[in-house]
Design a protein around this motif. Structure first.
Motif, mmCIF file in Angstrom:
data_model
loop_
_atom_site.group_PDB
_atom_site.id
_atom_site.type_symbol
_atom_site.label_atom_id
_atom_site.label_comp_id
_atom_site.label_asym_id
_atom_site.label_seq_id
_atom_site.Cartn_x
_atom_site.Cartn_y
_atom_site.Cartn_z
ATOM 1 N N VAL A 69 -3.714 4.943 -3.249
ATOM 2 C CA VAL A 69 -2.828 4.120 -2.437
ATOM 3 C C VAL A 69 -1.549 3.776 -3.202
ATOM 4 C CG1 VAL A 69 -2.603 1.870 -1.301
ATOM 5 C CG2 VAL A 69 -4.693 3.159 -1.022
ATOM 6 N N LEU A 70 -1.674 3.506 -4.503
ATOM 7 C CA LEU A 70 -0.495 3.119 -5.285
ATOM 8 C C LEU A 70 0.365 4.314 -5.678
ATOM 9 C CD1 LEU A 70 -2.005 0.362 -7.594
ATOM 10 C CD2 LEU A 70 -0.593 0.071 -5.562
ATOM 11 N N LYS A 71 -0.248 5.455 -5.938
ATOM 12 C CA LYS A 71 0.471 6.698 -6.259
ATOM 13 C C LYS A 71 1.424 6.564 -7.438
ATOM 14 C CE LYS A 71 0.028 8.288 -1.562
ATOM 15 N NZ LYS A 71 0.615 8.689 -0.337
ATOM 16 N N ASN A 72 1.014 5.793 -8.446
ATOM 17 C CA ASN A 72 1.869 5.681 -9.633
ATOM 18 C C ASN A 72 1.045 5.809 -10.911
ATOM 19 O OD1 ASN A 72 0.609 3.199 -9.559
ATOM 20 N ND2 ASN A 72 2.464 1.994 -9.735
ATOM 21 N N GLY A 73 0.246 6.844 -10.962
ATOM 22 C CA GLY A 73 -0.533 7.124 -12.157
ATOM 23 C C GLY A 73 -1.933 6.552 -12.097
ATOM 24 N N PRO A 74 -2.702 6.808 -13.136
ATOM 25 C CA PRO A 74 -4.075 6.318 -13.165
ATOM 26 C C PRO A 74 -4.120 4.783 -13.206
ATOM 27 C CG PRO A 74 -3.571 7.602 -15.145
ATOM 28 C CD PRO A 74 -2.352 7.591 -14.298
ATOM 29 N N VAL A 75 -5.141 4.247 -12.591
ATOM 30 C CA VAL A 75 -5.336 2.798 -12.543
ATOM 31 C C VAL A 75 -6.617 2.475 -13.296
ATOM 32 C CG1 VAL A 75 -5.748 0.808 -11.036
ATOM 33 C CG2 VAL A 75 -4.161 2.603 -10.327
ATOM 34 N N SER B 28 1.140 -6.337 0.611
ATOM 35 C CA SER B 28 0.236 -6.567 1.736
ATOM 36 C C SER B 28 -0.034 -5.316 2.571
ATOM 37 C CB SER B 28 0.748 -7.703 2.619
ATOM 38 O OG SER B 28 2.039 -7.404 3.113
ATOM 39 N N LEU B 29 0.961 -4.484 2.793
ATOM 40 C CA LEU B 29 0.732 -3.267 3.581
ATOM 41 C C LEU B 29 -0.155 -2.278 2.829
ATOM 42 C CD1 LEU B 29 4.240 -2.674 5.171
ATOM 43 C CD2 LEU B 29 2.200 -3.569 6.270
ATOM 44 N N PHE C 116 -1.603 -5.858 -7.534
ATOM 45 C CA PHE C 116 -0.274 -6.344 -7.182
ATOM 46 C C PHE C 116 0.720 -6.168 -8.338
ATOM 47 C CE2 PHE C 116 -3.340 -8.479 -4.472
ATOM 48 C CZ PHE C 116 -2.870 -8.063 -3.236
ATOM 49 N N ASP C 117 0.246 -6.272 -9.562
ATOM 50 C CA ASP C 117 1.117 -6.019 -10.715
ATOM 51 C C ASP C 117 1.499 -4.545 -10.805
ATOM 52 O OD1 ASP C 117 0.920 -8.681 -11.400
ATOM 53 O OD2 ASP C 117 -0.520 -8.354 -13.030
ATOM 54 N N ARG C 118 0.680 -3.672 -10.261
ATOM 55 C CA ARG C 118 0.941 -2.223 -10.292
ATOM 56 C C ARG C 118 1.784 -1.758 -9.097
ATOM 57 N NH1 ARG C 118 -2.098 1.288 -13.544
ATOM 58 N NH2 ARG C 118 -0.560 2.674 -12.636
ATOM 59 N N GLY C 119 2.281 -2.688 -8.295
ATOM 60 C CA GLY C 119 3.160 -2.328 -7.187
ATOM 61 C C GLY C 119 2.543 -2.483 -5.813
ATOM 62 N N GLY C 120 1.327 -2.987 -5.754
ATOM 63 C CA GLY C 120 0.684 -3.209 -4.460
ATOM 64 C C GLY C 120 1.330 -4.371 -3.720
ATOM 65 N N ALA D 245 -4.019 -0.818 3.598
ATOM 66 C CA ALA D 245 -4.383 0.597 3.472
ATOM 67 C C ALA D 245 -5.557 0.774 2.522
ATOM 68 C CB ALA D 245 -3.179 1.404 2.986
ATOM 69 N N LEU D 246 -5.585 -0.001 1.439
ATOM 70 C CA LEU D 246 -6.667 0.116 0.463
ATOM 71 C C LEU D 246 -8.009 -0.303 1.050
ATOM 72 C CD1 LEU D 246 -7.729 0.724 -2.350
ATOM 73 C CD2 LEU D 246 -7.034 -1.592 -3.021
ATOM 74 N N VAL D 247 -8.056 -1.439 1.739
ATOM 75 C CA VAL D 247 -9.349 -1.867 2.303
ATOM 76 C C VAL D 247 -9.804 -0.895 3.391
ATOM 77 C CG1 VAL D 247 -9.131 -4.287 1.645
ATOM 78 C CG2 VAL D 247 -8.356 -3.575 3.886
ATOM 79 N N SER D 248 -8.875 -0.295 4.117
ATOM 80 C CA SER D 248 -9.235 0.728 5.103
ATOM 81 C C SER D 248 -9.802 1.964 4.425
ATOM 82 C CB SER D 248 -8.018 1.124 5.942
ATOM 83 O OG SER D 248 -7.596 0.056 6.732
ATOM 84 N N ARG D 249 -9.194 2.347 3.317
ATOM 85 C CA ARG D 249 -9.675 3.523 2.585
ATOM 86 C C ARG D 249 -11.042 3.272 1.960
ATOM 87 N NH1 ARG D 249 -6.115 7.201 -1.477
ATOM 88 N NH2 ARG D 249 -7.719 8.742 -1.881
ATOM 89 N N ILE D 250 -11.249 2.070 1.434
ATOM 90 C CA ILE D 250 -12.565 1.710 0.891
ATOM 91 C C ILE D 250 -13.617 1.813 1.985
ATOM 92 C CG2 ILE D 250 -13.966 -0.193 -0.015
ATOM 93 C CD1 ILE D 250 -11.402 -1.080 -1.559
ATOM 94 N N ALA D 251 -13.303 1.301 3.172
ATOM 95 C CA ALA D 251 -14.244 1.365 4.296
ATOM 96 C C ALA D 251 -14.554 2.811 4.665
ATOM 97 C CB ALA D 251 -13.672 0.616 5.496
ATOM 98 N N LYS D 252 -13.530 3.654 4.702
ATOM 99 C CA LYS D 252 -13.717 5.051 5.085
ATOM 100 C C LYS D 252 -14.479 5.836 4.017
ATOM 101 C CE LYS D 252 -11.084 9.188 6.250
ATOM 102 N NZ LYS D 252 -9.749 9.778 6.363
ATOM 103 N N GLU D 253 -14.094 5.677 2.757
ATOM 104 C CA GLU D 253 -14.678 6.459 1.669
ATOM 105 C C GLU D 253 -16.085 6.004 1.284
ATOM 106 O OE1 GLU D 253 -13.336 9.151 -0.014
ATOM 107 O OE2 GLU D 253 -11.616 9.122 1.350
#
Length: 66
Positions: free
Chosen positions: A1-7, A20-21, A14-18, A25-33
């Protein structure tokens, strides 16, 4: 979701650029994956991989769970 290197597990979403939008997307992806519902408020309260893993492992008593 962040697309700025390994986390790392201790990196703050939020410090890594996250924001609210991306959080939505992240909670939706967690639900899907992983087929796990994580309330958005839990991401704001626990913005690291480690924190979210703890919430998922221990469950949550959030009234907003699906």
């Amino acid at each position: 979701v962040l697309k700025n290197g390994p986390v790392g597990i201790h990196d703050n979403f939020f410090d890594r650029g996250g924001h609210s939008l991306k959080a939505t997307a992240l909670v939706s992806r967690i639900a899907k994956e992983f087929d796990v519902q994580v309330p958005l408020k839990d991401l704001f309260a626990h913005p690291t991989v480690e924190g979210l893993a703890t919430v998922i492992r221990e469950g949550t008593d959030s009234p907003y769970e699906a």
